[in-house]
Write a protein that holds these residues in place. Structure first.
Motif, short mmCIF file in Angstrom:
data_model
loop_
_atom_site.label_atom_id
_atom_site.label_comp_id
_atom_site.label_asym_id
_atom_site.label_seq_id
_atom_site.Cartn_x
_atom_site.Cartn_y
_atom_site.Cartn_z
N SER A 16 0.83 -1.21 0.00
CA SER A 16 0.00 0.00 0.00
C SER A 16 0.86 1.26 0.00
CB SER A 16 -0.94 0.01 1.21
OG SER A 16 -0.22 -0.04 2.42
N LEU A 112 -7.78 4.34 -0.28
CA LEU A 112 -9.23 4.20 -0.19
C LEU A 112 -9.95 5.53 -0.09
CD1 LEU A 112 -9.47 1.16 2.28
CD2 LEU A 112 -10.05 1.16 -0.16
N LEU A 116 -8.96 6.42 -4.70
CA LEU A 116 -10.17 5.81 -5.26
C LEU A 116 -11.28 6.83 -5.49
CD1 LEU A 116 -11.82 3.35 -6.14
CD2 LEU A 116 -12.40 2.98 -3.72
N VAL A 154 -19.18 3.80 -3.78
CA VAL A 154 -18.10 2.93 -4.24
C VAL A 154 -17.04 2.78 -3.16
CG1 VAL A 154 -16.18 2.76 -5.89
CG2 VAL A 154 -18.46 3.39 -6.69
N MET A 155 -16.71 3.90 -2.50
CA MET A 155 -15.71 3.82 -1.44
C MET A 155 -16.21 2.96 -0.29
SD MET A 155 -13.83 6.70 0.86
CE MET A 155 -14.72 6.17 2.31
N PHE A 157 -18.23 0.34 -0.49
CA PHE A 157 -18.06 -1.06 -0.90
C PHE A 157 -16.60 -1.47 -0.82
CE2 PHE A 157 -22.25 -0.57 -3.00
CZ PHE A 157 -22.84 -1.75 -2.57
N ALA A 158 -15.71 -0.62 -1.33
CA ALA A 158 -14.28 -0.94 -1.31
C ALA A 158 -13.76 -1.07 0.12
CB ALA A 158 -13.50 0.15 -2.06
N ALA A 159 -14.19 -0.17 1.00
CA ALA A 159 -13.76 -0.23 2.40
C ALA A 159 -14.26 -1.51 3.06
CB ALA A 159 -14.28 0.99 3.15
N SER A 160 -15.49 -1.88 2.77
CA SER A 160 -16.05 -3.10 3.38
C SER A 160 -15.28 -4.34 2.94
CB SER A 160 -17.53 -3.23 2.99
OG SER A 160 -18.29 -2.15 3.50
N TRP A 161 -14.99 -4.43 1.64
CA TRP A 161 -14.25 -5.59 1.16
C TRP A 161 -12.82 -5.59 1.68
CZ3 TRP A 161 -15.98 -9.96 -0.34
CH2 TRP A 161 -17.23 -10.05 -0.97
N THR A 162 -12.24 -4.43 1.84
CA THR A 162 -10.89 -4.36 2.41
C THR A 162 -10.87 -4.89 3.84
OG1 THR A 162 -10.32 -2.43 1.06
CG2 THR A 162 -9.01 -2.79 3.03
#
Length: 220
Positions: A16, A112, A116, A154-155, A157-162
């Motif tokens: 990262s 994130l 993003l 979108v952020m 969703f991305a944060a949740s998957w991270t």
């Protein structure tokens, strides 16, 4: 969302950091620095960064790393373009991280919460600019209102998957207790960004880098 040090696997830190450093280096070289010579623009960039920081501090915390707050990325992208938006949001992230001390999570938070959302906001702007008529209301509604809502969703969703991939929280918990509230934040983000951009393009259009009176108004 603000990831804490305890939520980040050690194996993610270097990756990262390298990715975020590469984006920052690109932004530093690609940013149109000559724009800052215009009267008031430099102060505007700094002021916008501090204003976004204030929005970030008005947050609701569920558990460590599960914070809900307005983002401001779409507004900065429309105001300054993508490269200055990344730099301004990075300054905001530095100040925010200095407050909570989560420096190990800094680069991943940057990917994130900075890279993003600015990327999504800029893609939406470019898509709208190329596919839809150049009209004032289209600019405000699709780029500011719709763009901000989609960006923060979108952020989310991305944060949740991270968080799931990091093993910090199970997916079913985030789907039931975090992501739905993040999607509700999309409305607040959209309304706030839409109002800010509308006021600025009416009274201070020269502050908005992606707006041009001749392009969106004079030909109508």
């Amino acid at each position: 969302m603000n990831l804490t040090n305890a939520l980040i696997p050690q194996s993610w830190l270097l990756i990262s950091l390298l990715l975020f450093a590469a984006v920052l280096a690109r932004a530093l070289f690609a940013a149109p620095w000559s724009v800052l010579k215009k009267p008031g623009i430099f102060n505007l960039v700094l002021g916008a960064s501090v204003a976004v920081l204030a929005f970030w501090q008005i947050k609701a915390s569920i558990h460590p790393g599960l914070n809900l707050h307005l983002l401001g990325a779409t507004a900065l992208t429309l105001l300054f373009g993508p490269w200055f938006a990344i730099l301004a949001l990075t300054l905001t992230l530095v100040l925010s991280t200095a407050w909570d001390g989560a420096w190990q999570a800094f680069a991943l938070n940057g990917l994130l919460m900075v890279v993003l959302p600015v990327t999504v906001s800029w893609w939406i702007y470019r898509l709208v600019d190329s596919k839809l008529p150049n009209h004032f209301f289209i600019y405000v509604f699709f780029n500011a209102f719709f763009g901000a809502g989609v960006t923060i969703a979108v952020m989310g969703f991305a944060a949740s998957w991270t968080l799931v991939l990091a093993g910090a929280y199970p997916l079913d918990y985030l789907l039931g207790n975090y992501l739905p509230y993040y999607l509700l934040m999309a409305w607040s983000e959209a309304m706030t960004t839409g109002m800010i951009i509308t006021v600025l393009v009416v009274y201070r259009p020269h502050w908005v880098a992606t707006f041009d009176d001749r392009h969106y108004i004079d030909r109508k």
